[in-house]
Design a protein around this motif. Structure first.
Motif, mmCIF file in Angstrom:
data_model
loop_
_atom_site.group_PDB
_atom_site.id
_atom_site.type_symbol
_atom_site.label_atom_id
_atom_site.label_comp_id
_atom_site.label_asym_id
_atom_site.label_seq_id
_atom_site.Cartn_x
_atom_site.Cartn_y
_atom_site.Cartn_z
ATOM 1 N N ARG A 97 13.931 -0.497 1.835
ATOM 2 C CA ARG A 97 12.839 0.376 1.407
ATOM 3 C C ARG A 97 12.100 -0.176 0.192
ATOM 4 N N GLY A 98 12.453 -1.387 -0.217
ATOM 5 C CA GLY A 98 11.780 -1.986 -1.366
ATOM 6 C C GLY A 98 10.505 -2.703 -0.947
ATOM 7 N N VAL A 99 10.088 -3.652 -1.758
ATOM 8 C CA VAL A 99 8.903 -4.445 -1.434
ATOM 9 C C VAL A 99 9.298 -5.912 -1.261
ATOM 10 N N TYR A 100 8.323 -6.741 -0.896
ATOM 11 C CA TYR A 100 8.630 -8.131 -0.586
ATOM 12 C C TYR A 100 7.994 -9.110 -1.561
ATOM 13 N N HIS A 101 8.514 -10.321 -1.525
ATOM 14 C CA HIS A 101 7.805 -11.432 -2.135
ATOM 15 C C HIS A 101 7.947 -12.623 -1.178
ATOM 16 N N ARG A 156 5.783 -11.452 -11.539
ATOM 17 C CA ARG A 156 5.959 -10.078 -11.047
ATOM 18 C C ARG A 156 7.145 -9.415 -11.705
ATOM 19 N N VAL A 157 8.243 -10.149 -11.806
ATOM 20 C CA VAL A 157 9.459 -9.578 -12.388
ATOM 21 C C VAL A 157 9.223 -9.278 -13.864
ATOM 22 N N LYS A 158 8.485 -10.162 -14.503
ATOM 23 C CA LYS A 158 8.217 -10.006 -15.932
ATOM 24 C C LYS A 158 7.336 -8.778 -16.180
ATOM 25 N N GLU A 159 6.341 -8.588 -15.331
ATOM 26 C CA GLU A 159 5.308 -7.597 -15.618
ATOM 27 C C GLU A 159 5.564 -6.209 -15.041
ATOM 28 N N SER A 160 6.508 -6.094 -14.120
ATOM 29 C CA SER A 160 6.768 -4.748 -13.593
ATOM 30 C C SER A 160 8.258 -4.440 -13.768
ATOM 31 N N GLU A 161 8.625 -3.180 -13.535
ATOM 32 C CA GLU A 161 10.016 -2.804 -13.794
ATOM 33 C C GLU A 161 10.906 -3.090 -12.603
ATOM 34 N N VAL A 162 11.223 -4.338 -12.403
ATOM 35 C CA VAL A 162 12.059 -4.727 -11.280
ATOM 36 C C VAL A 162 13.526 -4.654 -11.689
ATOM 37 N N GLU A 163 14.330 -4.000 -10.850
ATOM 38 C CA GLU A 163 15.755 -3.874 -11.162
ATOM 39 C C GLU A 163 16.610 -4.841 -10.362
ATOM 40 N N GLU A 164 16.145 -5.120 -9.154
ATOM 41 C CA GLU A 164 16.951 -6.002 -8.306
ATOM 42 C C GLU A 164 16.046 -6.905 -7.475
ATOM 43 N N VAL A 165 16.454 -8.146 -7.407
ATOM 44 C CA VAL A 165 15.764 -9.081 -6.513
ATOM 45 C C VAL A 165 16.774 -9.521 -5.445
ATOM 46 N N ILE A 166 16.469 -9.197 -4.196
ATOM 47 C CA ILE A 166 17.344 -9.593 -3.092
ATOM 48 C C ILE A 166 16.787 -10.888 -2.505
ATOM 49 N N GLN A 192 0.822 -1.215 0.000
ATOM 50 C CA GLN A 192 0.000 0.000 0.000
ATOM 51 C C GLN A 192 0.855 1.264 0.000
ATOM 52 N N ASP A 193 2.058 1.147 0.545
ATOM 53 C CA ASP A 193 2.902 2.316 0.805
ATOM 54 C C ASP A 193 3.533 2.827 -0.496
ATOM 55 N N GLU A 194 3.166 4.061 -0.886
ATOM 56 C CA GLU A 194 3.665 4.583 -2.164
ATOM 57 C C GLU A 194 5.121 4.983 -2.101
ATOM 58 N N ASN A 195 5.682 5.054 -0.906
ATOM 59 C CA ASN A 195 7.087 5.438 -0.776
ATOM 60 C C ASN A 195 8.045 4.258 -0.891
ATOM 61 N N ARG A 196 7.494 3.049 -0.970
ATOM 62 C CA ARG A 196 8.377 1.896 -1.097
ATOM 63 C C ARG A 196 8.808 1.758 -2.552
ATOM 64 N N ASP A 197 10.053 1.332 -2.718
ATOM 65 C CA ASP A 197 10.647 1.228 -4.048
ATOM 66 C C ASP A 197 10.265 -0.105 -4.701
ATOM 67 N N ARG A 198 9.370 -0.043 -5.664
ATOM 68 C CA ARG A 198 8.886 -1.272 -6.294
ATOM 69 C C ARG A 198 9.892 -1.913 -7.253
ATOM 70 N N ARG A 199 11.022 -1.208 -7.458
ATOM 71 C CA ARG A 199 12.034 -1.788 -8.355
ATOM 72 C C ARG A 199 12.913 -2.804 -7.628
ATOM 73 N N VAL A 200 12.796 -2.835 -6.308
ATOM 74 C CA VAL A 200 13.600 -3.791 -5.525
ATOM 75 C C VAL A 200 12.673 -4.734 -4.749
ATOM 76 N N ILE A 201 12.783 -6.008 -5.054
ATOM 77 C CA ILE A 201 11.953 -7.008 -4.369
ATOM 78 C C ILE A 201 12.826 -7.876 -3.476
ATOM 79 N N CYS A 202 12.442 -7.988 -2.255
ATOM 80 C CA CYS A 202 13.154 -8.870 -1.325
ATOM 81 C C CYS A 202 12.349 -10.161 -1.175
ATOM 82 N N VAL A 203 12.985 -11.276 -1.528
ATOM 83 C CA VAL A 203 12.295 -12.569 -1.501
ATOM 84 C C VAL A 203 12.575 -13.272 -0.170
#
Lengths: 199, 199
Positions: free
Chosen positions: B102-106, B131-141, B74-85
């Motif tokens: 500050r990214g988002v999770y999976h 998710r990675v395919k459909e959005s602009e993800v730069e890094e997956v941690i 929900q948080d618009e300040n989180r960086d959607r380009r970085v996903i933490c798995v």
């Protein structure tokens, strides 16, 4: 912005109310509830309500029961001339596991502890005197925990009972001093029963 | 004749179903419920049902929520380009406490473990690729636990993601090997984020 799943937080608080459950364990258990399936959760909730509703102290000895009398007071083979005085119902369970004691119980529901405002009238002390007075009791075994408060309580009770001409004994010091009856192994507890001495 | 307070036994069994609760603790907690007052017991039972009813996985990341999306998504300040798995929602909580990420999770909802019959299709792996395919993800941690299964899962995911041209990193080995993320102190977890390396 921190996590605020209110209903999870609320559930964790309920677990946190239980004795000996810390904040971290409480949250872990709340999470664990979410992993139960629907029916298990319903069963859990129901079990809480049912236990609260059905279980009450035995009117004779103060042990817990979901019947009119507890199973010890119901049992005609138990020797009513010997009463074992314990602090709480957990101690009854511990002693029953040993299968050494064939008498009945008297659960005080606490110990005398002036520091904590626990005076004799806040435990089931007068009920004990009443029982001894009204039935043919030959021996009262005091099995309060070997802690300072437990000792004080034992001394207090034994004084009152000796004036009533009844034999008063205390469990032998097989029990490691400073611990709770609940944590005593069964062999040690058994020895403590065998070696009980006059007070 | 042993003690048979059925409703107490039944309640203890419910506690025993929770993860990490042994038989003795379960019984102690059941006793403890009896010491709650009427309203507290009702509140406890209600909290279980309410948590089960309201809390569900976030449709985007799999984190728990009682709203439509979890508070991170929900948080618009989180960086959607970085996903933490992570393996589970507990890991999300641990990482959020650090306030470093500050990214988002999976949330995978498990790890690959052939021995335990956990194949990639039993965790939220294809959802991650999607998710990675459909959005602009730069890094997956990849922040699976540093256990053998966690490592296998990390390798498996990184292989699949590198084929998709996304940067894949793994938390640095600041985390003591063989333990759970949940038990890692916040400083160590913070270091692990800083020192994350390419996979």
């Amino acid at each position: 912005m921190t996590e605020t799943i209110e209903s999870l937080q609320h559930l964790a608080e309920q677990f946190g109310r239980l004795q000996g459950v810390g904040k971290k364990s409480a949250m872990r258990m709340a999470f664990s509830v979410l992993e139960l399936d629907e029916n298990e959760a319903i069963e859990f909730a129901r079990a809480i309500l049912e236990a609260k509703e059905k279980i009450h102290p035995c009117p004779i000895c103060g042990n817990l029961t979901d019947e009119e009398l507890c199973y010890v007071c119901q049992d005609e083979n138990r020797d009513r001339r010997v009463i074992c005085v314990v602090e709480d119902v957990k101690a009854v369970r511990s002693i029953e596991k040993v299968r050494e004691f064939r008498g009945v119980y008297h659960v005080l529901g606490g110990v005398i502890s002036p520091v904590n405002g626990m005076t004799p009238d806040r435990i089931r002390f007068s009920e004990l005197l009443e029982r001894v007075k009204e039935s043919e009791v030959e021996e009262v075994i005091i099995a309060t925990n070997p802690t300072p408060d437990g000792e004080v309580t034992a001394m207090y009770i034994s004084k009152a009972l000796r004036a009533m001409n009844v034999k008063v004994t205390r469990l032998a010091y097989g029990i490691p001093v400073g611990t709770d009856l609940e944590y005593t192994d069964e062999v040690t507890l058994g020895r403590a029963f065998e070696g009980r001495r006059d007070l």
